[in-house]
Design an enzyme around this catalytic site. Structure first.
Site, PDB file in Angstrom:
ATOM      1  N   THR A  12     -10.527  11.417  -4.819  1.00  0.00           N
ATOM      2  CA  THR A  12     -10.510  11.600  -6.088  1.00  0.00           C
ATOM      3  C   THR A  12     -12.031  10.556  -6.167  1.00  0.00           C
ATOM      4  O   THR A  12     -12.807  10.701  -6.965  1.00  0.00           O
ATOM      5  CB  THR A  12      -9.627  10.695  -6.736  1.00  0.00           C
ATOM      6  N   ASP A  13     -12.130   9.452  -5.476  1.00  0.00           N
ATOM      7  CA  ASP A  13     -13.322   8.693  -5.386  1.00  0.00           C
ATOM      8  C   ASP A  13     -14.626   9.691  -5.113  1.00  0.00           C
ATOM      9  O   ASP A  13     -15.503   9.726  -5.698  1.00  0.00           O
ATOM     10  CB  ASP A  13     -13.274   7.617  -4.666  1.00  0.00           C
ATOM     11  N   VAL A  14     -14.434  10.497  -4.120  1.00  0.00           N
ATOM     12  CA  VAL A  14     -15.499  11.179  -3.546  1.00  0.00           C
ATOM     13  C   VAL A  14     -15.800  12.303  -4.814  1.00  0.00           C
ATOM     14  O   VAL A  14     -17.002  12.484  -5.072  1.00  0.00           O
ATOM     15  CB  VAL A  14     -15.209  11.868  -2.197  1.00  0.00           C
ATOM     16  N   GLY A  49     -17.763  10.719  -7.668  1.00  0.00           N
ATOM     17  CA  GLY A  49     -19.192  10.293  -7.030  1.00  0.00           C
ATOM     18  C   GLY A  49     -19.794  11.747  -7.189  1.00  0.00           C
ATOM     19  O   GLY A  49     -21.055  11.750  -7.995  1.00  0.00           O
ATOM     20  N   ASP A 101      -8.078   5.028  -6.251  1.00  0.00           N
ATOM     21  CA  ASP A 101      -8.160   6.283  -5.879  1.00  0.00           C
ATOM     22  C   ASP A 101      -6.603   6.793  -5.477  1.00  0.00           C
ATOM     23  O   ASP A 101      -5.955   7.872  -6.081  1.00  0.00           O
ATOM     24  CB  ASP A 101      -9.005   6.493  -4.425  1.00  0.00           C
TER      25      ASP A 101
END
Length: 405
Positions: free
Chosen positions: A186-188, A191, A154
């Site tokens: 960015t990860d969220v 997802g 991220d």
């Protein structure tokens, strides 16, 4: 026609089984959302290490004796799942995971490109056995392109994807420089995109009978979510600059100092600006040609913002919010997380939930923002202990024949 019905006890996705081979945040965030909506999520973990984030602490959830039980990081993204401890480096582990894939609707993984092929768990192999399988691969840079083999995290992608160039104190001011967002955004976002893509693939499978491969890259997601800033660059050829808490296209739309801290003003139109001026004791500003329209205020922000700062410091944050909300001027405090979860509206919306945990008794969690009228989100249990469901899941494999491909 009256369409009002009582909520069902089944989640909207209770007909789906998800095999989760992902770790850390982006993949587990997606599978947790699917689990919240009723899907059965089987999380595969290494028998000794488990998900990397089990060790990402402190802080840790503690048991009644004060012993560390589980990292807060792991708890935030693994509720409602079943943990099955299998070693995919062994032939037996590969066989068991493959059998689970044959019985699953969705598989989520975030291994390096090609990493699962050596175990016979890649899309080409599994889709030949289960053509209905929806296989979502999450990587840093995607399955193709010159960076495909690079690992991606991220923080790296916030920098490479332009977000950090837009975040932080402007050049020329104390503390100037790019800054990452305070959560792994960015990860969220990846997802969230994974869930959208998976549900679209489920809908298409209902018509075609076929699954498909979803290639999802953190960098692609980050660039796509630059929104208006990306288009500002594409239509002008210029890179937007950091503005701290200010907005490039709306003024006043930033934080302002108060007598006891700071508050946010989010003035979205000229009528709201006129109300702000009236409450601030400077109604004449709304008629000033420099400030009368948003375009004029953007052009003259260097003159307007200092004038507003001189006024906002004369009252406390609470006093301003009380007055401006009455005047229909969008505003708000800058809360700590303690203040967030103490907020009466947050409490009324039930954004904290407490779930049963096998070692700690209960574990706190942040509620899903989804509110379904007929298939409400279900909070069944907190993130599971490592391997807690291995035996019952494997027993089910032995008892249930593999469906025809």
């Amino acid at each position: 026609m009256n369409t009002t019905t009582a909520p069902t006890t089944d989640g909207a996705l209770s007909h789906l089984q998800v095999l989760d081979l992902s770790r850390v945040l982006a993949g587990p965030w997606a599978s947790q959302m699917l689990a919240d909506m009723g899907a059965e999520v089987i999380k595969i973990e290494h028998p000794e290490r488990g998900d990397d984030t089990r060790g990402w602490g402190p802080p840790y959830l503690k048991d009644p004796q004060g012993n560390d039980v589980e990292s807060a990081y792991f708890l935030c993204t693994n509720r409602n799942k079943q943990s099955v401890a299998l070693d995919m480096a062994t032939p037996e582990g590969q066989r068991q995971i493959r059998e689970l894939a044959l019985r699953s609707d969705v598989l989520i993984e975030n291994f390096k490109v090609g990493g699962l092929a050596r175990y016979g768990l890649d899309y080409a192999t599994l889709s030949a056995l289960n053509p209905r399988l929806i296989y979502c691969s999450i990587t840093g840079f995607g399955q193709t392109g010159p960076y495909a083999q690079r690992p991606g995290y991220d923080f790296m992608v916030q920098g490479m994807g332009g977000l950090m160039s837009l975040t932080g104190v402007p050049d020329g001011e104390d503390g100037a420089g790019p800054m990452k967002v305070g959560v792994a955004l960015t990860d969220v976002l990846t997802g969230l995109h994974a869930v959208a893509g998976i549900l679209a693939a489920v809908a298409w499978r209902e018509r075609s009978g076929l699954g498909q491969h979803i290639d999802l890259a953190l960098l692609d997601v980050q660039v796509s979510c630059l929104a208006n800033q990306a288009l500002s660059h594409l239509v002008t050829g210029q890179s937007p600059r950091r503005l701290g808490n200010a907005h490039p296209s709306i003024v006043p739309y930033q934080s302002f100092p108060t007598a006891d801290g700071e508050m946010i003003l989010a003035v979205g139109n000229d009528s709201q600006f006129a109300s702000l001026c009236q409450e601030a004791g400077h109604a004449e500003w709304a008629a000033d040609p420099r400030f009368a329209t948003n375009a004029a205020r953007v052009a003259h922000r260097g003159e307007l913002v200092p004038l507003l700062r001189q006024v906002t410091v004369q009252r406390t944050t609470a006093q301003w919010i009380d007055a401006l909300e009455t005047a229909n001027v969008p505003c708000g405090p800058i809360n700590t997380l303690e203040q967030v979860f103490a907020d009466p509206h947050v409490q009324a919306r039930g954004l904290r939930v407490d779930l049963p945990h096998p070692l700690a008794g209960t574990a706190p969690a942040v509620a899903s923002p989804l509110r379904f009228s007929r298939t409400p989100v279900q909070y069944r249990w907190a993130a599971p202990a490592l391997g807690a469901h291995t035996e019952p899941i494997l027993a089910r494999l032995r008892e249930t024949p593999v469906p025809d491909a």
